[in-house]
Design a protein around this motif. Structure first.
Motif, mmCIF file in Angstrom:
data_model
loop_
_atom_site.group_PDB
_atom_site.id
_atom_site.type_symbol
_atom_site.label_atom_id
_atom_site.label_comp_id
_atom_site.label_asym_id
_atom_site.label_seq_id
_atom_site.Cartn_x
_atom_site.Cartn_y
_atom_site.Cartn_z
ATOM 1 N N LEU A 1 0.822 -1.190 0.000
ATOM 2 C CA LEU A 1 0.000 0.000 0.000
ATOM 3 C C LEU A 1 0.873 1.263 0.000
ATOM 4 O O LEU A 1 0.642 2.188 -0.780
ATOM 5 C CB LEU A 1 -0.929 0.013 1.218
ATOM 6 C CG LEU A 1 -1.786 1.269 1.387
ATOM 7 C CD1 LEU A 1 -2.771 1.399 0.237
ATOM 8 C CD2 LEU A 1 -2.512 1.241 2.721
ATOM 9 N N CYS A 2 1.887 1.276 0.841
ATOM 10 C CA CYS A 2 2.771 2.450 0.914
ATOM 11 C C CYS A 2 3.514 2.658 -0.403
ATOM 12 O O CYS A 2 3.664 3.803 -0.854
ATOM 13 C CB CYS A 2 3.773 2.305 2.048
ATOM 14 S SG CYS A 2 3.000 2.451 3.678
ATOM 15 N N SER A 3 3.971 1.592 -1.029
ATOM 16 C CA SER A 3 4.694 1.760 -2.289
ATOM 17 C C SER A 3 3.750 2.212 -3.397
ATOM 18 O O SER A 3 4.147 2.963 -4.279
ATOM 19 C CB SER A 3 5.415 0.469 -2.683
ATOM 20 O OG SER A 3 4.489 -0.538 -3.011
ATOM 21 N N THR A 4 2.496 1.808 -3.346
ATOM 22 C CA THR A 4 1.510 2.245 -4.330
ATOM 23 C C THR A 4 1.184 3.723 -4.134
ATOM 24 O O THR A 4 1.059 4.471 -5.099
ATOM 25 C CB THR A 4 0.219 1.407 -4.220
ATOM 26 O OG1 THR A 4 0.549 0.043 -4.405
ATOM 27 C CG2 THR A 4 -0.802 1.826 -5.242
ATOM 28 N N LEU A 5 1.095 4.151 -2.898
ATOM 29 C CA LEU A 5 0.783 5.545 -2.612
ATOM 30 C C LEU A 5 1.908 6.492 -3.018
ATOM 31 O O LEU A 5 1.654 7.655 -3.330
ATOM 32 C CB LEU A 5 0.467 5.724 -1.124
ATOM 33 C CG LEU A 5 -0.801 5.041 -0.617
ATOM 34 C CD1 LEU A 5 -0.914 5.200 0.890
ATOM 35 C CD2 LEU A 5 -2.027 5.599 -1.322
ATOM 36 N N LYS A 6 3.140 6.023 -3.034
ATOM 37 C CA LYS A 6 4.282 6.860 -3.412
ATOM 38 C C LYS A 6 4.289 7.204 -4.893
ATOM 39 O O LYS A 6 4.932 8.132 -5.301
ATOM 40 C CB LYS A 6 5.595 6.173 -3.037
ATOM 41 C CG LYS A 6 5.864 6.127 -1.567
ATOM 42 C CD LYS A 6 7.178 5.435 -1.293
ATOM 43 C CE LYS A 6 7.423 5.299 0.191
ATOM 44 N NZ LYS A 6 8.660 4.587 0.478
ATOM 45 N N ARG A 7 3.610 6.418 -5.687
ATOM 46 C CA ARG A 7 3.611 6.643 -7.136
ATOM 47 C C ARG A 7 2.799 7.797 -7.490
ATOM 48 O O ARG A 7 2.157 8.515 -7.508
ATOM 49 C CB ARG A 7 3.098 5.417 -7.871
ATOM 50 C CG ARG A 7 4.050 4.269 -7.720
ATOM 51 C CD ARG A 7 3.548 3.075 -8.460
ATOM 52 N NE ARG A 7 4.420 1.970 -8.172
ATOM 53 C CZ ARG A 7 4.220 0.762 -8.603
ATOM 54 N NH1 ARG A 7 3.186 0.491 -9.349
ATOM 55 N NH2 ARG A 7 5.033 -0.189 -8.314
#
Length: 144
Positions: free
Chosen positions: A138-144
């Motif tokens: 989730l965190c890596s998806t939000l960084k995009r």
């Protein structure tokens, strides 16, 4: 085997610069992990639900990789020794193999970060690991 998009990144330069290659394998609804230790010309096979039948796919995967990466390896990967990973935690249910493979990959990538002797009952920790993985994704998806 629809792996062309993944093996296209394996070339002589990448192999020379690497210490290992991770190959998660999905066969007959079960995930296993093959790790190629490039400097030692050795395959390690991780299976969270040990069964000799799970090894049956190994020659097929190795042959496929050999065909798709012609000239990338310094030796013939089909002749490398295959060893079973020993002393690893195993699953006690029929559905956590994917999570176990994620944890096995973590130990290969960061060998000093996970102490198997503290996680011999890895199965009991699976709810926590699932939550950690979901949070990380989730965190890596939000960084995009």
């Amino acid at each position: 085997m629809e792996s062309k998009q993944y093996v296209s990144h394996i070339n002589k330069d990448a192999v020379t610069a690497s210490n290992f290659l991770l190959l998660p394998v999905h066969d007959n609804d079960h995930w296993t992990l093959m790790v190629a230790y490039l400097k030692h010309s050795t395959w390690y096979f991780f299976d969270s639900l040990p069964n000799p039948m799970h090894r049956d796919v190994l020659p097929q995967v190795i042959n496929h990789l050999h065909e798709e990466t012609q000239g990338s390896f310094h030796t013939d990967i089909r002749s490398w020794k295959v060893q079973e990973a020993e002393g690893i935690p195993t699953q006690t249910n029929g559905y956590d193999c994917g999570m176990f493979i994620c944890k096995y990959m973590e130990t290969v990538i960061q060998p000093n970060s996970v102490k198997w002797e503290l996680l011999l009952d890895l199965q009991a920790e699976m709810p926590k690991f699932r939550a950690e993985l979901a949070f990380m994704l989730l965190c890596s998806t939000l960084k995009r």
